[in-house]
Design a protein around this motif. Structure first.
Motif, short mmCIF file in Angstrom:
data_model
loop_
_atom_site.label_atom_id
_atom_site.label_comp_id
_atom_site.label_asym_id
_atom_site.label_seq_id
_atom_site.Cartn_x
_atom_site.Cartn_y
_atom_site.Cartn_z
N ALA A 143 1.00 -1.17 0.55
CA ALA A 143 -0.05 0.04 0.31
C ALA A 143 1.01 1.08 0.07
CB ALA A 143 -1.05 -0.24 0.75
N PHE A 179 -5.10 4.34 0.50
CA PHE A 179 -5.85 3.23 0.95
C PHE A 179 -6.18 3.57 2.91
CE2 PHE A 179 -2.61 1.98 -1.92
CZ PHE A 179 -3.11 0.86 -2.52
N LEU A 217 -8.88 -0.15 -1.08
CA LEU A 217 -7.99 0.70 -1.57
C LEU A 217 -9.31 1.58 -2.12
CD1 LEU A 217 -6.29 1.86 -4.35
CD2 LEU A 217 -8.16 0.24 -5.86
#
Length: 125
Positions: free
Chosen positions: A72, A83, A94
């Motif tokens: 991420a 995120f 997401l």
């Protein structure tokens, strides 16, 4: 968490390429706010705090991911993806701030030359 938006992204690619660059799986879960009401108030990567900016970012879609924190952070740093960590589900989500267009027709910027791709590109690796 800090946003890595200060990195200069000189190459154009697509949102589809950005989300597929590190592999992984995505599952659409637009009702996540009914499961985890604190999602956007906890651990986030790349999500600007509405109090710090003139406009709050509107999130249109949520995707459960198989990525860990390292992925991420990487995808935020190099592609600007956003995120949030769901404590309830124990995974990264997401946050998609656009809607109504195929991801291969949404431009994204990156600092990775190998990831550059014209609009219409779905995946490069």
């Amino acid at each position: 968490m800090e946003t890595n938006n200060a990195i200069q992204r000189d190459y154009s690619t697509t949102y589809a390429v950005a989300t597929s660059y590190r592999g992984g799986s995505l599952i659409l879960c637009n009702n996540i706010d009914q499961v985890d009401k604190e999602l956007l108030y906890g651990n986030t990567i790349g999500l600007e705090d509405a109090e710090e900016t003139a406009d709050s970012q509107e999130i249109h879609q949520y995707y459960l991911t198989s990525w860990g924190e390292d992925e991420a952070e990487y995808l935020n740093k190099h592609f600007g993806l956003m995120f949030a960590y769901s404590e309830v589900l124990g995974l990264w989500v997401l946050l998609v701030d656009h809607c109504g267009a195929s991801w291969c027709s949404v431009e994204a910027k990156t600092d990775i030359q190998e990831a550059q791709a014209p609009l219409g590109t779905i995946k490069i690796n």
